[in-house]
Structure formats: C-alpha cells, structure tokens
Design an enzyme around this catalytic site. Structure first.
Site, PDB file in Angstrom:
ATOM      1  CB  SER A 187      -0.893   0.004   1.238  1.00 15.18           C
ATOM      2  OG  SER A 187      -1.430   1.299   1.412  1.00 15.18           O
ATOM      3  CG  HIS A 227      -3.836  -1.669  -1.540  1.00 16.16           C
ATOM      4  ND1 HIS A 227      -4.950  -2.464  -1.748  1.00 16.16           N
ATOM      5  CD2 HIS A 227      -4.170  -0.821  -0.533  1.00 16.16           C
ATOM      6  CE1 HIS A 227      -5.907  -2.117  -0.898  1.00 16.16           C
ATOM      7  NE2 HIS A 227      -5.456  -1.117  -0.148  1.00 16.16           N
ATOM      8  CG  ASP A 248      -5.165   2.384   0.880  1.00 12.75           C
ATOM      9  OD1 ASP A 248      -6.064   1.527   0.854  1.00 12.75           O
ATOM     10  OD2 ASP A 248      -3.985   2.129   1.210  1.00 12.75           O
ATOM     11  CG  MET A 268      -8.585   6.863   2.407  1.00  8.38           C
ATOM     12  SD  MET A 268      -7.780   6.851   4.014  1.00  8.38           S
ATOM     13  CE  MET A 268      -6.764   5.375   3.876  1.00  8.38           C
ATOM     14  CG  HIS A 312      -9.120  -0.168  -0.366  1.00 10.67           C
ATOM     15  ND1 HIS A 312      -8.528  -0.361   0.857  1.00 10.67           N
ATOM     16  CD2 HIS A 312     -10.458  -0.298  -0.148  1.00 10.67           C
ATOM     17  CE1 HIS A 312      -9.462  -0.581   1.775  1.00 10.67           C
ATOM     18  NE2 HIS A 312     -10.637  -0.538   1.187  1.00 10.67           N
ATOM     19  CG  MET A 345     -11.339   2.746   2.296  1.00 14.76           C
ATOM     20  SD  MET A 345      -9.766   2.728   3.148  1.00 14.76           S
ATOM     21  CE  MET A 345      -8.689   2.924   1.744  1.00 14.76           C
ATOM     22  CG  MET A 359     -11.594  -3.378   5.398  1.00 14.21           C
ATOM     23  SD  MET A 359     -10.174  -2.850   4.417  1.00 14.21           S
ATOM     24  CE  MET A 359      -9.189  -1.929   5.604  1.00 14.21           C
ATOM     25  N   GLY A 384      -2.928   3.844   7.979  1.00 11.06           N
ATOM     26  CA  GLY A 384      -1.919   2.801   8.007  1.00 11.06           C
ATOM     27  C   GLY A 384      -1.380   2.641   9.415  1.00 11.06           C
ATOM     28  CG  ASP A 424      -6.041  -2.987   3.310  1.00 10.64           C
ATOM     29  OD1 ASP A 424      -4.954  -2.708   3.846  1.00 10.64           O
ATOM     30  OD2 ASP A 424      -6.699  -2.168   2.635  1.00 10.64           O
ATOM     31  N   GLY A 473      -2.516  -4.129   9.053  1.00  8.81           N
ATOM     32  CA  GLY A 473      -1.686  -4.808  10.048  1.00  8.81           C
ATOM     33  C   GLY A 473      -0.993  -6.067   9.557  1.00  8.81           C
TER      34      GLY A 473
HETATM   35  C1  DX5 Z   1      -6.190   1.381   5.683  1.00 10.44           C
HETATM   36  C2  DX5 Z   1      -5.774   1.085   4.270  1.00 10.44           C
HETATM   37  C3  DX5 Z   1      -4.627   0.175   4.166  1.00 10.44           C
HETATM   38  C4  DX5 Z   1      -3.364   0.671   4.835  1.00 10.44           C
HETATM   39  C5  DX5 Z   1      -2.736  -0.532   5.459  1.00 10.44           C
HETATM   40  O1  DX5 Z   1      -7.472   1.809   5.728  1.00 10.44           O
HETATM   41  O2  DX5 Z   1      -6.852   0.513   3.542  1.00 10.44           O
HETATM   42  O3  DX5 Z   1      -4.377  -0.217   2.815  1.00 10.44           O
HETATM   43  O4  DX5 Z   1      -2.431   1.274   3.973  1.00 10.44           O
HETATM   44  O5  DX5 Z   1      -1.640  -0.123   6.186  1.00 10.44           O
HETATM   45  P1  DX5 Z   1      -0.846  -1.112   7.171  1.00 10.44           P
HETATM   46  O6  DX5 Z   1      -0.338  -2.248   6.320  1.00 10.44           O
HETATM   47  O7  DX5 Z   1       0.226  -0.251   7.705  1.00 10.44           O
HETATM   48  O8  DX5 Z   1      -1.820  -1.581   8.199  1.00 10.44           O
HETATM   49 ZN    ZN Z   2      -6.369  -0.368   1.596  1.00  6.48          ZN
END
Ligand code: DX5
Ligand code: ZN
Length: 221
Positions: A8, A31, A33, A35, A64, A66, A135, A142, A173, A175
C-alpha cells in the site's frame, strides 16, 4: 491459488511516488488507497494521481475506494487504468450493477467489508466479484494493529468459495506483516496488502519477499 503481495502506497512518500513505486517492483500489484474524508476520517488522492500511477508502473493497480457513493465514482478509476476497483459494502447502493459496469469496462470488481460487517450477505452475489476484501483494521489509516478476530470471517468465506468451486480471491488489508502473514494465509487469504511493513522496512523489496514466503508456508487453499 498463489499468494500475492499488494504493497500500500499509503505508507510511501507522496512527494516521491515514482521512486517509491520502483522500490516494490517485485510485488504482484500496487494497492492505492482512495479516501474522501466522509466514508473514513482521512483524505488521500483521487483520479488524476491514480491516472499517473497507472501510467508509470508496470504493476497492476489495485484501487481501494474508501469513499461514499462508489456507484458514481468507481467507473472513473477503471477508465484511468485501474486493474481492479474495490468498493465497500457499507457505501454502495447497487453492488451488482456496479460490478457488472466495471467488468464491462475491462476492470475487475472487488468488494470489501469492514470489521463489524458480516460476510454472509455477499454469499448470494459472490459470483459477481473477483476478490473479496476482509478488512483487518478499521479503514482509514496505516500502521494500525491487526485484528485477529477477523480470521473466523476469512475462514467462513474460504469454505464457501471452496464448497462452490469458485476461484474468488480473498484479500486482507491492515496490520499485515511477516508475523501476521501466516495467520491470514492459514485462514485462507491469498492477497495480502501491506503498507507500513513494506515501506517502513529498510529494504521494501526484501520485506515483500519475507511476507510472501511467510504466507506461502502457511496458506490453506
Ligand atoms: C487502511 C488502508 C490500508 C493501509 C494498510 O485503511 O486501507 O491499505 O495502507 O496499512 P498497514 O499495512 O500499515 O496496516
Ligand atoms: Zn487499503
């Protein structure tokens, strides 16, 4: 199915995106994100930046979303070159119509559930999607802690996919790291998103290989 790693870029340097994309050339996809400050309490990038990412990388781009109203906005990302567009169960009004519209545009349709959302409502429309995203953190940021309590959901989904002889991928996705990768793979996930574990590492390419190897050793098909 093969384990695929999707770094990501939320954890990359937004002022050096091209450089940071080069660091993950051994990944299976990138990936991205998106938002909107409404569906999640964070704001990232939109169509113009995604378009440039699609132009400069050889990797498939996994967008992705959101955002609210993906029914309206998702096709724009397909048009700009996304390989797949993921939209959330809690945001869409007509998931089947949107999935078919994306497919008609030559783009994969991926469907996401948040931690408190059940996966069972998707069973009736499972054939419409190439990948289901479970999720493993609340979406928005992140670097959050992996939610192991989502593994029962991954297992139920993998069992349903196997029972029906489908080829649907399961993506997780949030952690994901070399430590949690075996846990998600053992539960049945085969596409692993990792942001901070990749871009927070001294050697992002080595971190990708480490996550892939750890998952492959534990994967339950
Ligand atoms: C969070 C995102 C993830 C994020 C994951 O809402 O959708 O893609 O970047 O980050 P890590 O891998 O640090 O949890
Ligand atoms: Zn994501």
């Amino acid at each position: 199915m093969e384990i695929q790693i999707a770094p990501s870029i939320l954890s990359a340097d937004f002022c050096n995106l091209e450089r940071d994309l080069e660091k993950i050339s051994n990944a299976d996809m990138v990936h991205v994100d998106v938002m909107d400050h409404h569906f999640v309490p964070n704001l990232t990038i939109g169509e113009p930046v995604v378009k440039r990412i699609c132009e400069v990388t050889d990797l498939p781009v996994d967008v992705h979303l959101m955002i609210e109203d993906p029914d309206r906005w998702a096709p724009g990302y397909a048009e700009r070159g996304a390989h797949s567009v993921t939209f959330h169960m809690g945001a869409t009004h007509a998931p089947v119509r949107l999935a078919r519209q994306l497919h008609d545009m030559g783009c994969e349709a991926w469907f996401a559930v948040r931690p408190a959302e059940p996966v069972e409502p998707i069973f009736d429309i499972l054939e419409e999607f190439d990948t289901i995203l479970i999720m493993t953190v609340e979406p928005g940021f992140g670097g959050q802690k992996f939610l192991a309590n989502q593994m029962a959901k991954v297992r139920r989904l993998r069992d349903e996919i196997t029972r029906r002889g489908l080829k649907t991928n399961i993506q997780v996705d949030g952690g994901v790291s070399p430590t949690t990768a075996p846990i998600v793979a053992e539960a049945g996930a085969n596409i692993l998103v990792a942001g901070s574990a990749v871009y927070g590492a001294d050697d992002p390419a080595a971190a990708i290989n480490q996550i892939r190897d750890a998952a492959a050793a534990a994967y339950r098909d």
